[in-house]
Design a protein around this motif. Structure first.
Motif, PDB file in Angstrom:
ATOM      1  N   PRO A  94       0.829  -1.182   0.000  1.00 56.87           N
ATOM      2  CA  PRO A  94       0.000   0.000   0.000  1.00 56.87           C
ATOM      3  C   PRO A  94       0.880   1.255   0.000  1.00 56.87           C
ATOM      4  O   PRO A  94       1.895   1.292   0.671  1.00 56.87           O
ATOM      5  N   THR A  95       0.476   2.246  -0.738  1.00 54.28           N
ATOM      6  CA  THR A  95       1.212   3.505  -0.773  1.00 54.28           C
ATOM      7  C   THR A  95       0.410   4.590  -0.075  1.00 54.28           C
ATOM      8  O   THR A  95      -0.819   4.547  -0.032  1.00 54.28           O
ATOM      9  N   SER A  96       1.122   5.555   0.455  1.00 54.65           N
ATOM     10  CA  SER A  96       0.504   6.657   1.163  1.00 54.65           C
ATOM     11  C   SER A  96       0.156   7.765   0.178  1.00 54.65           C
ATOM     12  O   SER A  96       0.934   8.069  -0.721  1.00 54.65           O
ATOM     13  N   THR A  97      -1.009   8.357   0.329  1.00 52.83           N
ATOM     14  CA  THR A  97      -1.395   9.477  -0.515  1.00 52.83           C
ATOM     15  C   THR A  97      -0.682  10.726  -0.029  1.00 52.83           C
ATOM     16  O   THR A  97      -0.758  11.063   1.151  1.00 52.83           O
ATOM     17  N   PRO A  98       0.050  11.424  -0.922  1.00 56.43           N
ATOM     18  CA  PRO A  98       0.764  12.623  -0.489  1.00 56.43           C
ATOM     19  C   PRO A  98      -0.192  13.683   0.053  1.00 56.43           C
ATOM     20  O   PRO A  98      -1.306  13.842  -0.427  1.00 56.43           O
ATOM     21  N   SER A  99       0.266  14.393   1.055  1.00 59.40           N
ATOM     22  CA  SER A  99      -0.487  15.482   1.667  1.00 59.40           C
ATOM     23  C   SER A  99      -0.232  16.767   0.893  1.00 59.40           C
ATOM     24  O   SER A  99       0.809  16.935   0.276  1.00 59.40           O
ATOM     25  N   ALA A 100      -1.171  17.677   0.942  1.00 57.25           N
ATOM     26  CA  ALA A 100      -0.994  18.977   0.288  1.00 57.25           C
ATOM     27  C   ALA A 100      -0.260  19.953   1.197  1.00 57.25           C
ATOM     28  O   ALA A 100       0.012  21.070   0.802  1.00 57.25           O
ATOM     29  N   GLY A 101       0.079  19.533   2.401  1.00 57.29           N
ATOM     30  CA  GLY A 101       0.718  20.426   3.355  1.00 57.29           C
ATOM     31  C   GLY A 101       2.211  20.553   3.144  1.00 57.29           C
ATOM     32  O   GLY A 101       2.847  19.754   2.456  1.00 57.29           O
ATOM     33  N   SER A 102       2.788  21.588   3.757  1.00 55.09           N
ATOM     34  CA  SER A 102       4.232  21.809   3.708  1.00 55.09           C
ATOM     35  C   SER A 102       4.691  22.404   5.035  1.00 55.09           C
ATOM     36  O   SER A 102       3.888  22.908   5.821  1.00 55.09           O
ATOM     37  N   ILE A 103       5.993  22.318   5.268  1.00 60.16           N
ATOM     38  CA  ILE A 103       6.622  22.941   6.432  1.00 60.16           C
ATOM     39  C   ILE A 103       7.740  23.816   5.890  1.00 60.16           C
ATOM     40  O   ILE A 103       8.541  23.364   5.067  1.00 60.16           O
ATOM     41  N   SER A 104       7.793  25.075   6.329  1.00 56.06           N
ATOM     42  CA  SER A 104       8.841  25.975   5.839  1.00 56.06           C
ATOM     43  C   SER A 104       9.397  26.828   6.971  1.00 56.06           C
ATOM     44  O   SER A 104       8.751  27.030   8.001  1.00 56.06           O
ATOM     45  N   GLY A 105      10.596  27.322   6.754  1.00 52.95           N
ATOM     46  CA  GLY A 105      11.253  28.174   7.738  1.00 52.95           C
ATOM     47  C   GLY A 105      12.626  28.577   7.256  1.00 52.95           C
ATOM     48  O   GLY A 105      12.962  28.438   6.074  1.00 52.95           O
ATOM     49  N   THR A 106      13.434  29.030   8.186  1.00 50.24           N
ATOM     50  CA  THR A 106      14.788  29.509   7.901  1.00 50.24           C
ATOM     51  C   THR A 106      15.727  28.968   8.961  1.00 50.24           C
ATOM     52  O   THR A 106      15.349  28.832  10.122  1.00 50.24           O
ATOM     53  N   VAL A 107      16.978  28.688   8.565  1.00 52.05           N
ATOM     54  CA  VAL A 107      18.005  28.274   9.515  1.00 52.05           C
ATOM     55  C   VAL A 107      18.952  29.452   9.717  1.00 52.05           C
ATOM     56  O   VAL A 107      19.529  29.976   8.759  1.00 52.05           O
ATOM     57  N   PHE A 108      19.086  29.878  10.984  1.00 49.90           N
ATOM     58  CA  PHE A 108      19.917  31.015  11.361  1.00 49.90           C
ATOM     59  C   PHE A 108      21.170  30.545  12.077  1.00 49.90           C
ATOM     60  O   PHE A 108      21.110  29.608  12.876  1.00 49.90           O
ATOM     61  N   TYR A 109      22.286  31.221  11.835  1.00 46.73           N
ATOM     62  CA  TYR A 109      23.521  30.962  12.584  1.00 46.73           C
ATOM     63  C   TYR A 109      23.482  31.827  13.840  1.00 46.73           C
ATOM     64  O   TYR A 109      23.511  33.052  13.757  1.00 46.73           O
ATOM     65  N   VAL A 110      23.404  31.218  15.025  1.00 42.07           N
ATOM     66  CA  VAL A 110      23.135  31.977  16.240  1.00 42.07           C
ATOM     67  C   VAL A 110      24.334  32.736  16.798  1.00 42.07           C
ATOM     68  O   VAL A 110      24.152  33.685  17.546  1.00 42.07           O
ATOM     69  N   ASN A 111      25.537  32.335  16.463  1.00 41.52           N
ATOM     70  CA  ASN A 111      26.708  33.038  16.979  1.00 41.52           C
ATOM     71  C   ASN A 111      27.249  34.057  15.981  1.00 41.52           C
ATOM     72  O   ASN A 111      28.410  34.448  16.050  1.00 41.52           O
ATOM     73  N   ALA A 112      26.419  34.483  15.036  1.00 40.52           N
ATOM     74  CA  ALA A 112      26.840  35.434  14.006  1.00 40.52           C
ATOM     75  C   ALA A 112      27.222  36.776  14.625  1.00 40.52           C
ATOM     76  O   ALA A 112      26.604  37.246  15.564  1.00 40.52           O
ATOM     77  N   ASN A 113      28.246  37.365  14.062  1.00 41.98           N
ATOM     78  CA  ASN A 113      28.700  38.682  14.493  1.00 41.98           C
ATOM     79  C   ASN A 113      28.951  39.530  13.260  1.00 41.98           C
ATOM     80  O   ASN A 113      29.985  39.382  12.643  1.00 41.98           O
ATOM     81  N   PRO A 114      28.035  40.383  12.819  1.00 42.98           N
ATOM     82  CA  PRO A 114      26.739  40.698  13.414  1.00 42.98           C
ATOM     83  C   PRO A 114      25.658  39.760  12.876  1.00 42.98           C
ATOM     84  O   PRO A 114      25.802  39.205  11.794  1.00 42.98           O
ATOM     85  N   PRO A 115      24.558  39.609  13.617  1.00 41.31           N
ATOM     86  CA  PRO A 115      23.420  38.818  13.129  1.00 41.31           C
ATOM     87  C   PRO A 115      22.580  39.645  12.181  1.00 41.31           C
ATOM     88  O   PRO A 115      22.739  40.856  12.149  1.00 41.31           O
ATOM     89  N   PRO A 116      21.628  39.120  11.436  1.00 40.89           N
ATOM     90  CA  PRO A 116      21.437  37.678  11.267  1.00 40.89           C
ATOM     91  C   PRO A 116      22.360  37.138  10.179  1.00 40.89           C
ATOM     92  O   PRO A 116      22.819  37.873   9.310  1.00 40.89           O
ATOM     93  N   ARG A 117      22.620  35.870  10.243  1.00 36.34           N
ATOM     94  CA  ARG A 117      23.358  35.158   9.206  1.00 36.34           C
ATOM     95  C   ARG A 117      22.619  33.861   8.971  1.00 36.34           C
ATOM     96  O   ARG A 117      22.194  33.203   9.912  1.00 36.34           O
ATOM     97  N   TYR A 118      22.432  33.489   7.713  1.00 33.02           N
ATOM     98  CA  TYR A 118      21.620  32.333   7.344  1.00 33.02           C
ATOM     99  C   TYR A 118      22.528  31.184   6.936  1.00 33.02           C
ATOM    100  O   TYR A 118      23.608  31.404   6.398  1.00 33.02           O
TER     101      TYR A 118
END
Length: 178
Positions: A1-25
């Motif tokens: 059996p196969t799963s029916t794909p969902s129409a949903g998505s997950i999105s965001g951004t990855v930030f470097y937390v020790n950036a000097n100066p911030p933000p840095r992706y």
């Protein structure tokens, strides 16, 4: 059996937390969703959308989404080892909890002169504890189902051994330490 794909998505951004100066992706982070079927994508390369991702192709059921990254360990220098040694001596202390995570090059959850030594070893030979590896906050996120678009699912990236904000997204070693 196969799963029916969902129409949903997950999105965001990855930030470097020790950036000097911030933000840095942070580019080239693999964002993986463990479920049925497994899904994955990578954050965008340097440019206007650097660090952004959209994960799609979910099936029915629950997923655990986890960021991972290998490589791109630039910006680590003997200056970072000196900052750990200064912290251990008490002058000046590291500024935040993210720097303490980056300073724990042994991976034993405490920061000591041993971590400074491992980092210094890594600078000359690229071996030394877990220096040069990536950690993320949060480490992963569970989703009971993904049937709609979920936005703002950001992650903070920490490069173990890089305390001073010298890391950059191009992979080039910085010209000088701060």
């Amino acid at each position: 059996p196969t799963s029916t794909p969902s129409a949903g998505s997950i999105s965001g951004t990855v930030f470097y937390v020790n950036a000097n100066p911030p933000p840095r992706y942070v580019s080239n982070v693999t964002i993986s969703g463990a479920g049925s079927p497994n899904v994955s994508t990578a954050t965008a390369a340097p440019g206007p959308t650097a660090g952004q991702y959209t994960l799609t192709g979910f099936g029915a059921g629950s997923y655990t989404v986890t960021p991972t990254k290998t490589g791109g360990a630039n910006g680590i220098s003997s200056f970072d080892a000196a900052r750990i040694a200064q912290h251990v001596a008490g002058v000046p202390p590291l500024l935040n909890s993210n720097q303490l995570i980056a300073a724990d090059t042994s991976g034993n959850t405490t920061v000591s002169s041993f971590d400074a030594g491992l980092l210094a070893q890594w600078v000359v030979s690229t071996t030394g504890g877990i220096t040069g590896t990536w950690k993320f906050q949060p480490a992963n996120r569970p989703y009971p189902s993904v049937t709609t678009n979920i936005t703002g699912e950001d992650y903070n990236a920490i490069l173990v051994g890089e305390l001073t904000g010298n890391w950059n997204n191009t992979g080039a070693r910085p010209a000088s330490d701060n």
